[in-house]
Design a protein around this motif. Structure first.
Motif, PDB file in Angstrom:
ATOM      1  N   GLY A  15       0.817  -1.217   0.000  1.00 34.83           N
ATOM      2  CA  GLY A  15       0.000   0.000   0.000  1.00 34.83           C
ATOM      3  C   GLY A  15       0.842   1.254   0.000  1.00 34.83           C
ATOM      4  N   VAL A  16       1.901   1.255   0.799  1.00 28.26           N
ATOM      5  CA  VAL A  16       2.817   2.395   0.858  1.00 28.26           C
ATOM      6  C   VAL A  16       3.515   2.582  -0.484  1.00 28.26           C
ATOM      7  N   THR A  17       3.962   1.466  -1.062  1.00 27.13           N
ATOM      8  CA  THR A  17       4.660   1.538  -2.350  1.00 27.13           C
ATOM      9  C   THR A  17       3.742   2.068  -3.446  1.00 27.13           C
ATOM     10  N   LEU A  18       2.479   1.679  -3.415  1.00 28.95           N
ATOM     11  CA  LEU A  18       1.520   2.173  -4.413  1.00 28.95           C
ATOM     12  C   LEU A  18       1.372   3.689  -4.330  1.00 28.95           C
ATOM     13  N   GLU A  19       1.422   4.238  -3.116  1.00 29.45           N
ATOM     14  CA  GLU A  19       1.329   5.695  -2.963  1.00 29.45           C
ATOM     15  C   GLU A  19       2.543   6.378  -3.595  1.00 29.45           C
ATOM     16  N   LEU A  20       3.716   5.769  -3.441  1.00 28.84           N
ATOM     17  CA  LEU A  20       4.903   6.313  -4.111  1.00 28.84           C
ATOM     18  C   LEU A  20       4.744   6.251  -5.621  1.00 28.84           C
ATOM     19  N   LEU A  21       4.310   5.106  -6.136  1.00 26.18           N
ATOM     20  CA  LEU A  21       4.179   4.948  -7.586  1.00 26.18           C
ATOM     21  C   LEU A  21       3.196   5.959  -8.167  1.00 26.18           C
ATOM     22  N   LYS A  22       2.156   6.256  -7.436  1.00 25.29           N
ATOM     23  CA  LYS A  22       1.196   7.267  -7.894  1.00 25.29           C
ATOM     24  C   LYS A  22       1.891   8.614  -8.067  1.00 25.29           C
ATOM     25  N   ILE A  34      10.812   2.824 -14.082  1.00 24.42           N
ATOM     26  CA  ILE A  34      10.509   2.571 -12.675  1.00 24.42           C
ATOM     27  C   ILE A  34      10.725   1.095 -12.374  1.00 24.42           C
ATOM     28  N   ILE A  35      11.586   0.831 -11.386  1.00 24.33           N
ATOM     29  CA  ILE A  35      11.933  -0.528 -10.996  1.00 24.33           C
ATOM     30  C   ILE A  35      11.568  -0.727  -9.528  1.00 24.33           C
ATOM     31  N   VAL A  36      10.759  -1.743  -9.239  1.00 25.24           N
ATOM     32  CA  VAL A  36      10.401  -2.087  -7.870  1.00 25.24           C
ATOM     33  C   VAL A  36      10.958  -3.473  -7.570  1.00 25.24           C
ATOM     34  N   VAL A  37      11.767  -3.554  -6.531  1.00 28.52           N
ATOM     35  CA  VAL A  37      12.292  -4.837  -6.067  1.00 28.52           C
ATOM     36  C   VAL A  37      11.449  -5.288  -4.882  1.00 28.52           C
ATOM     37  N   ASP A  38      10.732  -6.401  -5.056  1.00 23.98           N
ATOM     38  CA  ASP A  38      10.016  -6.965  -3.911  1.00 23.98           C
ATOM     39  C   ASP A  38      11.012  -7.829  -3.142  1.00 23.98           C
ATOM     40  N   ASN A  39      11.366  -7.361  -1.944  1.00 23.23           N
ATOM     41  CA  ASN A  39      12.516  -7.884  -1.216  1.00 23.23           C
ATOM     42  C   ASN A  39      12.106  -8.980  -0.225  1.00 23.23           C
ATOM     43  N   GLY A  40      11.564 -10.088  -0.769  1.00 23.54           N
ATOM     44  CA  GLY A  40      11.218 -11.217   0.082  1.00 23.54           C
ATOM     45  C   GLY A  40       9.977 -11.004   0.925  1.00 23.54           C
ATOM     46  N   SER A  41       9.007 -10.235   0.425  1.00 22.29           N
ATOM     47  CA  SER A  41       7.756 -10.061   1.170  1.00 22.29           C
ATOM     48  C   SER A  41       7.117 -11.410   1.449  1.00 22.29           C
ATOM     49  N   LYS A  50       2.002  -4.849  -9.922  1.00 21.92           N
ATOM     50  CA  LYS A  50       1.998  -5.077 -11.364  1.00 21.92           C
ATOM     51  C   LYS A  50       0.617  -4.868 -11.951  1.00 21.92           C
ATOM     52  N   GLU A  51      -0.409  -5.245 -11.194  1.00 22.64           N
ATOM     53  CA  GLU A  51      -1.773  -5.056 -11.680  1.00 22.64           C
ATOM     54  C   GLU A  51      -2.124  -3.579 -11.790  1.00 22.64           C
ATOM     55  N   CYS A  52      -1.673  -2.785 -10.817  1.00 17.25           N
ATOM     56  CA  CYS A  52      -1.999  -1.348 -10.816  1.00 17.25           C
ATOM     57  C   CYS A  52      -1.097  -0.559 -11.763  1.00 17.25           C
ATOM     58  N   TYR A  53       0.165  -1.001 -11.891  1.00 14.76           N
ATOM     59  CA  TYR A  53       1.128  -0.291 -12.740  1.00 14.76           C
ATOM     60  C   TYR A  53       1.851  -1.313 -13.605  1.00 14.76           C
ATOM     61  N   PRO A  54       1.208  -1.771 -14.671  1.00 17.49           N
ATOM     62  CA  PRO A  54       1.770  -2.865 -15.483  1.00 17.49           C
ATOM     63  C   PRO A  54       3.059  -2.508 -16.211  1.00 17.49           C
ATOM     64  N   ILE A  56       5.730  -0.967 -14.937  1.00 21.55           N
ATOM     65  CA  ILE A  56       6.941  -0.954 -14.119  1.00 21.55           C
ATOM     66  C   ILE A  56       7.694  -2.279 -14.270  1.00 21.55           C
ATOM     67  N   LYS A  57       8.989  -2.251 -13.959  1.00 19.77           N
ATOM     68  CA  LYS A  57       9.749  -3.481 -13.857  1.00 19.77           C
ATOM     69  C   LYS A  57       9.630  -3.989 -12.422  1.00 19.77           C
ATOM     70  N   LEU A  58       8.988  -5.119 -12.233  1.00 22.35           N
ATOM     71  CA  LEU A  58       8.813  -5.694 -10.907  1.00 22.35           C
ATOM     72  C   LEU A  58       9.732  -6.906 -10.779  1.00 22.35           C
ATOM     73  N   ILE A  59      10.657  -6.825  -9.848  1.00 23.10           N
ATOM     74  CA  ILE A  59      11.647  -7.887  -9.649  1.00 23.10           C
ATOM     75  C   ILE A  59      11.395  -8.521  -8.295  1.00 23.10           C
ATOM     76  N   ARG A  60      11.259  -9.820  -8.267  1.00 24.32           N
ATOM     77  CA  ARG A  60      10.965 -10.543  -7.041  1.00 24.32           C
ATOM     78  C   ARG A  60      12.208 -11.252  -6.528  1.00 24.32           C
ATOM     79  N   SER A  61      12.600 -10.961  -5.273  1.00 23.04           N
ATOM     80  CA  SER A  61      13.634 -11.724  -4.593  1.00 23.04           C
ATOM     81  C   SER A  61      12.947 -12.602  -3.551  1.00 23.04           C
ATOM     82  N   GLU A  62      13.283 -13.856  -3.505  1.00 29.01           N
ATOM     83  CA  GLU A  62      12.660 -14.776  -2.547  1.00 29.01           C
ATOM     84  C   GLU A  62      13.147 -14.526  -1.127  1.00 29.01           C
TER      85      GLU A  62
END
Length: 305
Positions: A15-22, A34-41, A50-54, A56-62
């Protein structure tokens, strides 16, 4: 305008990240990546990004790679000439990015530029307008702040260290100096990186013509045992990596005779035993590990639970 790669890290704060992306999608600047790294959420909410901002580059780290590791992963996917490392708990006014780019384009000696940083909850108060040098005795420094209210200006000010919440860096500087040091994991890594960048002959500036709003300490919390451990551990590690023998001896003398007794008394009186454990673990980690060690120590499993 030169291409800018904006890199931010999401950790259980979609939710916080979405406010930044807006706010980023309302910029007056063009040619942004715009690159967002999901850092092991530990949930699947990052899919919402990705659904709200298709686009962006969304990178997932496990796994949680920490501040430096997450940003370094984002940089590996960036193509911009400039990289804007940005905390996800920030809001960026419309003209901020274009002004930072102008500063970097106008000076070959400038390696990093930061905006002013104001508190999101009190936007009239500045959290950061530059840093003081780290005191070689205490291992501490301070953010330069202004009082109630501030005005934007066309002034540029030199600072010894960049602020990790918002720093735009030239790609060629990263290519020359290297990535952020990942052995810090959290806290002091941007100070160490700044020290290396300045040693390479580049300037670090604060642009007083633009600002961001920062929701401070949303990801870690205020004064947790986890925070005490990493701040203490990395404060010592920074001094070991960046100061000569004479200043290191002064620092350790001060730490052992003043900082350590004060911390023991403080946490014992407050009955905050977990905080004391974190503080002592940070000291013993430094006594038993090299300055390049990537072993994190104290309850690292907290990060991936």
């Amino acid at each position: 305008m030169s291409k800018v790669s904006i890199i931010t890290i999401n950790y259980n704060q979609t939710g916080v990240t979405l406010e930044l992306l807006k706010s980023l999608h309302e910029q007056d600047a063009e040619n942004l990546e715009i690159i967002v790294v999901d850092n092991g959420s530990d949930n699947n909410d990052y899919i919402r990004l990705k659904e709200c901002y298709p686009h962006i580059k969304l990178i997932r780290s496990e796994h949680n790679l920490g501040f430096a590791g997450g940003n370094n992963l984002g940089f590996a996917h960036a193509i911009g000439e400039f990289c804007f490392f940005l905390n996800n708990d920030t809001i960026v006014p419309t003209n901020t990015i274009s002004q930072l780019v102008t500063v970097l384009e106008d000076s070959s000696k400038t390696g990093i530029v930061c905006p002013l940083i104001a508190y999101h909850s009190h936007p009239e108060l500045l959290q950061f307008a530059g840093y003081t040098e780290i005191d070689p005795a205490t291992g501490r420094n301070k953010a330069i702040k202004h009082g109630q209210g501030f005005e934007l200006s066309d002034h540029l000010y030199s600072t010894p260290y960049a602020h990790g919440a918002a720093m735009m860096v030239k790609r060629r500087v990263i290519d020359e100096v290297g990535l952020m040091p990942e052995n810090f994991f959290l806290y002091y890594e941007e100070l160490d990186w700044s020290a290396q960048i300045k040693k390479a002959g580049f300037d670090i500036l604060v642009c007083h013509g633009c600002h961001i709003l920062h929701k401070e300490s949303m990801s870690v919390g205020k004064d947790s045992a986890f925070k005490v451990y990493f701040q203490t551990r990395n404060r010592i590690l920074f001094m070991r990596r960046n100061y000569g023998l004479f200043h290191r001896l002064i620092f350790f003398a001060f730490f052992l005779t003043a900082t350590l007794p004060k911390a023991i008394i403080k946490y014992m009186l407050a009955k905050r035993i977990e905080h004391l454990h974190g503080f002592l673990a940070a000291l013993f980690w430094n006594l038993s590990h090299s300055t390049s060690s990537t072993t994190l120590g104290y309850k690292y499993n907290y990060l991936n639970e």
